[in-house]
Scaffold this motif. Structure first.
Motif, mmCIF file in Angstrom:
data_model
loop_
_atom_site.group_PDB
_atom_site.id
_atom_site.type_symbol
_atom_site.label_atom_id
_atom_site.label_comp_id
_atom_site.label_asym_id
_atom_site.label_seq_id
_atom_site.Cartn_x
_atom_site.Cartn_y
_atom_site.Cartn_z
ATOM 1 N N ARG A 162 0.804 -1.228 0.000
ATOM 2 C CA ARG A 162 0.000 0.000 0.000
ATOM 3 C C ARG A 162 0.831 1.269 0.000
ATOM 4 O O ARG A 162 0.830 2.020 0.955
ATOM 5 C CB ARG A 162 -0.943 0.021 1.179
ATOM 6 N N LYS A 163 1.541 1.493 -1.062
ATOM 7 C CA LYS A 163 2.327 2.714 -1.213
ATOM 8 C C LYS A 163 1.649 3.584 -2.250
ATOM 9 O O LYS A 163 1.467 3.185 -3.387
ATOM 10 C CB LYS A 163 3.762 2.385 -1.615
ATOM 11 N N CYS A 164 1.282 4.753 -1.836
ATOM 12 C CA CYS A 164 0.529 5.679 -2.670
ATOM 13 C C CYS A 164 1.405 6.896 -2.958
ATOM 14 O O CYS A 164 2.073 7.400 -2.058
ATOM 15 C CB CYS A 164 -0.736 6.081 -1.924
ATOM 16 N N ALA A 211 -3.669 13.806 1.284
ATOM 17 C CA ALA A 211 -3.113 12.798 2.198
ATOM 18 C C ALA A 211 -4.140 12.401 3.256
ATOM 19 O O ALA A 211 -4.270 11.214 3.584
ATOM 20 C CB ALA A 211 -1.838 13.319 2.846
ATOM 21 N N ARG A 212 -4.867 13.361 3.818
ATOM 22 C CA ARG A 212 -5.897 13.043 4.823
ATOM 23 C C ARG A 212 -6.958 12.122 4.229
ATOM 24 O O ARG A 212 -7.380 11.156 4.859
ATOM 25 C CB ARG A 212 -6.570 14.319 5.343
ATOM 26 N N ARG A 221 -5.468 8.565 3.719
ATOM 27 C CA ARG A 221 -5.311 7.857 5.003
ATOM 28 C C ARG A 221 -6.657 7.434 5.582
ATOM 29 O O ARG A 221 -6.758 6.392 6.215
ATOM 30 C CB ARG A 221 -4.551 8.731 5.984
ATOM 31 N N SER A 239 -6.272 1.877 5.157
ATOM 32 C CA SER A 239 -5.486 1.659 6.365
ATOM 33 C C SER A 239 -4.083 1.207 5.965
ATOM 34 O O SER A 239 -3.877 0.670 4.881
ATOM 35 C CB SER A 239 -6.158 0.617 7.257
ATOM 36 N N LYS A 240 -3.140 1.456 6.828
ATOM 37 C CA LYS A 240 -1.756 1.018 6.620
ATOM 38 C C LYS A 240 -1.201 1.448 5.266
ATOM 39 O O LYS A 240 -0.578 0.668 4.560
ATOM 40 C CB LYS A 240 -1.639 -0.497 6.786
ATOM 41 N N VAL A 241 -1.435 2.695 4.919
ATOM 42 C CA VAL A 241 -0.927 3.215 3.660
ATOM 43 C C VAL A 241 0.362 3.987 3.926
ATOM 44 O O VAL A 241 0.488 4.687 4.926
ATOM 45 C CB VAL A 241 -1.972 4.100 2.944
ATOM 46 N N GLU A 242 1.326 3.800 3.061
ATOM 47 C CA GLU A 242 2.561 4.582 3.112
ATOM 48 C C GLU A 242 2.487 5.602 1.981
ATOM 49 O O GLU A 242 2.351 5.243 0.818
ATOM 50 C CB GLU A 242 3.771 3.680 2.931
ATOM 51 N N LEU A 243 2.551 6.878 2.344
ATOM 52 C CA LEU A 243 2.440 7.935 1.348
ATOM 53 C C LEU A 243 3.802 8.476 0.961
ATOM 54 O O LEU A 243 4.647 8.710 1.820
ATOM 55 C CB LEU A 243 1.601 9.094 1.894
ATOM 56 N N HIS A 268 -9.952 -2.079 3.065
ATOM 57 C CA HIS A 268 -9.566 -1.116 4.091
ATOM 58 C C HIS A 268 -8.449 -1.647 4.963
ATOM 59 O O HIS A 268 -8.214 -2.717 5.247
ATOM 60 C CB HIS A 268 -10.776 -0.780 4.925
#
Length: 134
Positions: A11-13, A27-28, A31, A35-39, A134
């Motif tokens: 989950r890298k966005c 970003a908000r 997120r 869930s558990k996303v790396e931006l 999610h």
């Protein structure tokens, strides 16, 4: 060599947006939807290219008006790249023009939103089903 898409565990966005205010807003929403996303947040097309060269990312949230070019042109570039063409791209722009919509369609952009309508709910609904967990 970069992969074409991130798995749900990764989950890298990537957010490509030059406005700090809009970076935070997007970003908000991301997120809240995932869930558990790396931006990874970058402010230019060149920085986006660098990020894509080093890590598997999906999806990409892309502004159209960037300091070094148009997001719609970058979306076309991505679509023509065998390694990156499968990454879902969602454009989030202040004033999407008919010309931008046409390029986005040619590039296979997943969805186009105005910044005023973009939020967690519309982002979540726009995600491909394989990413919407999610």
């Amino acid at each position: 060599m970069p992969q074409t898409a991130a798995t749900p565990a990764q989950r890298k966005c990537l957010i490509v947006e030059d406005s700090t205010y809009d970076q935070r807003m997007i970003a908000r929403a991301v997120r809240a939807a995932l869930s558990k996303v790396e931006l990874t947040v970058v402010a230019s097309i060149e920085e986006a290219r660098e990020a894509l060269a080093t890590t598997p990312i999906a999806p990409i949230l892309l502004d159209n008006n960037l300091p070094d070019g148009k997001g719609a042109n970058f979306a076309l570039e991505l679509a023509q790249d065998a390694r990156l063409g499968a990454i879902p791209v969602i454009m989030v722009s202040d004033w999407p023009s008919p010309f931008m919509w046409q390029k986005a369609e040619l590039a296979g952009v997943h969805r186009v939103f105005t910044k005023t309508e973009f939020n967690a709910a519309v982002f979540s609904a726009a995600l491909p089903k394989r990413m919407a967990l999610h």
